[in-house]
Motif scaffolding. Structure first.
Motif, mmCIF file in Angstrom:
data_model
loop_
_atom_site.group_PDB
_atom_site.id
_atom_site.type_symbol
_atom_site.label_atom_id
_atom_site.label_comp_id
_atom_site.label_asym_id
_atom_site.label_seq_id
_atom_site.Cartn_x
_atom_site.Cartn_y
_atom_site.Cartn_z
ATOM 1 N N MET A 174 0.829 -1.210 0.000
ATOM 2 C CA MET A 174 0.000 0.000 0.000
ATOM 3 C C MET A 174 0.865 1.262 0.000
ATOM 4 S SD MET A 174 -3.255 -0.981 2.426
ATOM 5 C CE MET A 174 -2.306 -1.715 3.763
ATOM 6 N N CYS A 175 1.959 1.224 0.743
ATOM 7 C CA CYS A 175 2.847 2.378 0.773
ATOM 8 C C CYS A 175 3.600 2.541 -0.540
ATOM 9 C CB CYS A 175 3.817 2.262 1.944
ATOM 10 S SG CYS A 175 3.034 2.536 3.548
ATOM 11 N N TRP A 176 3.881 1.414 -1.221
ATOM 12 C CA TRP A 176 4.513 1.518 -2.539
ATOM 13 C C TRP A 176 3.574 2.200 -3.530
ATOM 14 C CZ3 TRP A 176 9.009 1.639 -4.686
ATOM 15 C CH2 TRP A 176 9.091 1.572 -6.077
ATOM 16 N N ALA A 177 2.298 1.874 -3.472
ATOM 17 C CA ALA A 177 1.330 2.536 -4.347
ATOM 18 C C ALA A 177 1.306 4.036 -4.070
ATOM 19 C CB ALA A 177 -0.060 1.928 -4.142
ATOM 20 N N ALA A 178 1.313 4.410 -2.787
ATOM 21 C CA ALA A 178 1.327 5.832 -2.435
ATOM 22 C C ALA A 178 2.615 6.502 -2.913
ATOM 23 C CB ALA A 178 1.164 5.991 -0.926
ATOM 24 N N TYR A 179 3.740 5.827 -2.758
ATOM 25 C CA TYR A 179 5.026 6.357 -3.224
ATOM 26 C C TYR A 179 4.991 6.604 -4.731
ATOM 27 C CZ TYR A 179 10.004 6.247 -4.513
ATOM 28 O OH TYR A 179 11.246 6.537 -5.053
ATOM 29 N N SER A 180 4.468 5.639 -5.475
ATOM 30 C CA SER A 180 4.415 5.755 -6.937
ATOM 31 C C SER A 180 3.563 6.936 -7.371
ATOM 32 C CB SER A 180 3.856 4.454 -7.535
ATOM 33 O OG SER A 180 4.667 3.354 -7.199
ATOM 34 N N LEU A 181 2.432 7.127 -6.711
ATOM 35 C CA LEU A 181 1.533 8.209 -7.074
ATOM 36 C C LEU A 181 2.121 9.564 -6.713
ATOM 37 C CD1 LEU A 181 -1.783 6.510 -5.937
ATOM 38 C CD2 LEU A 181 -1.137 7.034 -8.302
ATOM 39 N N LEU A 182 2.711 9.682 -5.526
ATOM 40 C CA LEU A 182 3.286 10.958 -5.111
ATOM 41 C C LEU A 182 4.494 11.312 -5.960
ATOM 42 C CD1 LEU A 182 3.026 10.685 -1.222
ATOM 43 C CD2 LEU A 182 1.630 12.079 -2.758
ATOM 44 N N LEU A 183 5.252 10.313 -6.375
ATOM 45 C CA LEU A 183 6.399 10.558 -7.241
ATOM 46 C C LEU A 183 5.957 11.200 -8.542
ATOM 47 C CD1 LEU A 183 9.483 9.912 -7.059
ATOM 48 C CD2 LEU A 183 9.011 7.907 -8.465
ATOM 49 N N ARG A 184 4.786 10.793 -9.026
ATOM 50 C CA ARG A 184 4.253 11.345 -10.264
ATOM 51 C C ARG A 184 3.544 12.685 -10.031
ATOM 52 N NH1 ARG A 184 5.017 10.933 -15.744
ATOM 53 N NH2 ARG A 184 3.101 11.374 -16.874
ATOM 54 N N ALA A 185 2.860 12.809 -8.894
ATOM 55 C CA ALA A 185 2.038 13.994 -8.637
ATOM 56 C C ALA A 185 2.862 15.206 -8.218
ATOM 57 C CB ALA A 185 0.995 13.688 -7.562
ATOM 58 N N TRP A 186 3.998 14.977 -7.550
ATOM 59 C CA TRP A 186 4.813 16.082 -7.056
ATOM 60 C C TRP A 186 5.921 16.406 -8.047
ATOM 61 C CZ3 TRP A 186 5.532 14.021 -1.354
ATOM 62 C CH2 TRP A 186 4.372 14.314 -0.629
ATOM 63 N N PRO A 187 5.839 17.523 -8.750
ATOM 64 C CA PRO A 187 6.922 17.892 -9.666
ATOM 65 C C PRO A 187 8.179 18.261 -8.883
ATOM 66 C CG PRO A 187 5.350 19.686 -9.449
ATOM 67 C CD PRO A 187 4.759 18.522 -8.708
ATOM 68 N N SER A 188 9.314 18.165 -9.542
ATOM 69 C CA SER A 188 10.583 18.462 -8.887
ATOM 70 C C SER A 188 11.519 19.161 -9.855
ATOM 71 C CB SER A 188 11.233 17.170 -8.372
ATOM 72 O OG SER A 188 12.500 17.428 -7.806
ATOM 73 N N VAL A 189 12.323 20.072 -9.323
ATOM 74 C CA VAL A 189 13.325 20.742 -10.154
ATOM 75 C C VAL A 189 14.550 19.854 -10.344
ATOM 76 C CG1 VAL A 189 12.570 23.024 -9.409
ATOM 77 C CG2 VAL A 189 14.405 21.866 -8.155
ATOM 78 N N PHE A 190 14.629 18.775 -9.590
ATOM 79 C CA PHE A 190 15.776 17.877 -9.660
ATOM 80 C C PHE A 190 15.533 16.772 -10.692
ATOM 81 C CE2 PHE A 190 15.867 19.713 -5.432
ATOM 82 C CZ PHE A 190 17.197 20.096 -5.293
ATOM 83 N N GLY A 191 16.598 16.347 -11.347
ATOM 84 C CA GLY A 191 16.516 15.243 -12.284
ATOM 85 C C GLY A 191 16.295 13.932 -11.556
ATOM 86 N N PRO A 192 16.033 12.835 -12.308
ATOM 87 C CA PRO A 192 15.713 11.545 -11.671
ATOM 88 C C PRO A 192 16.770 11.060 -10.691
ATOM 89 C CG PRO A 192 15.201 11.472 -14.011
ATOM 90 C CD PRO A 192 15.916 12.764 -13.780
ATOM 91 N N THR A 193 18.048 11.136 -11.056
ATOM 92 C CA THR A 193 19.095 10.625 -10.172
ATOM 93 C C THR A 193 19.243 11.486 -8.930
ATOM 94 O OG1 THR A 193 20.286 9.738 -12.087
ATOM 95 C CG2 THR A 193 21.516 9.950 -10.031
ATOM 96 N N ALA A 194 19.235 12.796 -9.104
ATOM 97 C CA ALA A 194 19.350 13.691 -7.952
ATOM 98 C C ALA A 194 18.129 13.564 -7.041
ATOM 99 C CB ALA A 194 19.503 15.131 -8.428
ATOM 100 N N ARG A 195 16.970 13.431 -7.645
ATOM 101 C CA ARG A 195 15.751 13.294 -6.841
ATOM 102 C C ARG A 195 15.773 11.998 -6.038
ATOM 103 N NH1 ARG A 195 9.504 13.145 -9.143
ATOM 104 N NH2 ARG A 195 8.507 13.922 -7.246
#
Length: 302
Positions: A174-195
């Motif tokens: 359940m927490c993995w599902a939440a992680y996946s969604l928040l990763l997509r929903a929250w934009p970031s100025v950092f690239g994938p590796t830095a993020r």
């Protein structure tokens, strides 16, 4: 603007689709680590060591970006703590706790339920369109997982029992599902590796007090070369490599489509169990594969 399946380059799409089949194999190494860890290293100590090593490796690749964007770090610090708690603490230590009383193939089977949660939540929350073909793919893949779960006997589903280890894994799912969604929903100025590096650092912050409590009150860890080997194995393959690949796939394909890669978990965990642990591969695994693999293709097609 983030790439989408329609705007990403051909090279990005080829890489993302290749990672769909590679990433679950990397994660399945973590299921083996979870089964090998009892008696060698405590769950939180393993998770802390894993992400400390992974953060150092990833940081070595992106330190220039981290240095250049250090002024923006404060604005996203809270998000990195939340993502780290979900992805590195719960989906790290909880899997190792569960692995003390459940099997590697059970871990893969339970994680295969996550795409249903991700796909439904993506459609409702992120407004990601899940077309008829993708819906059929999810249904086929889920059917394959259930067929493997009941070992080819549908009546066996009514007799399933969840042990404590499976309950820990269910929370992690359940927490993995939440992680996946928040990763997509929250934009970031950092690239994938830095993020991912900063998210791992957030996870380390959360893991430290739990690791200290674990060592003092529950399960101390003795330093050994075997424990160090498990930490390095978990850090390199299901840690840095798998999470980086998952970030790339999410950026190119979207949360709902990428979530279905977890359906390959039961097949990969069965194969690894056969090759490494001597477990048998039964005919129902083959039937499940005939449902899961077309489901993966339909769910991730453009």
């Amino acid at each position: 603007m983030r790439p989408t399946p329609s705007s990403a380059s051909a090279a990005e799409l080829r890489l993302a689709y290749a990672l769909v089949f590679l990433t679950p194999a990397l994660w399945c190494v973590n299921y083996l680590v979870a089964r090998w860890a009892p008696g060698v290293i405590a769950p939180h100590a393993l998770a802390l060591g894993r992400w400390s090593v992974a953060a150092l490796l990833l940081g070595a690749l992106c330190w220039r970006e981290l240095l250049a964007k250090r002024a923006q770090l404060r604005a996203e610090a809270g998000r990195f703590i939340v993502l780290g708690a979900l992805g590195m603490w719960v989906c790290g230590a909880f899997v190792y706790i569960g692995g003390r009383s459940t099997t590697a193939i059970n871990i893969g089977l339970l994680y295969a339920a996550a795409p249903v949660l991700i796909a439904l939540a993506s459609a409702l929350w992120l407004r990601e369109r899940l077309g008829p073909a993708q819906g059929l793919g999810v249904a086929l893949a889920l059917g394959g997982v259930l067929y493997i779960l009941c070992k080819g006997e549908w009546s066996a589903l009514a007799q399933l029992r969840i042990n404590p280890g499976d309950a820990w894994i269910a929370v992690a799912v359940m927490c993995w599902a939440a992680y996946s969604l928040l990763l997509r929903a929250w934009p970031s100025v950092f690239g994938p590796t830095a993020r991912l590096t900063l998210t791992a650092c957030g996870g380390i912050v959360v893991l430290i007090p739990f690791t200290a409590w674990e060592a003092l009150a529950w399960l101390p860890t003795e330093l050994s070369w075997r424990a160090v080997g498990l930490v390095l194995l978990a850090a390199l393959l299901p840690g840095a490599a798998a999470y980086a690949a998952y970030s790339v796939m999410q950026r190119v394909l979207g949360a709902a489509r990428v979530g279905v890669v977890l359906y390959l978990g039961p097949l990969y965990s069965a194969a690894i169990g056969w090759a490494v642990l001597g477990e048998r591969i039964e005919p129902f695994h083959g039937v499940g594969a005939l449902l899961i693999l077309p489901g993966i293709w339909l769910s991730t097609r453009r």
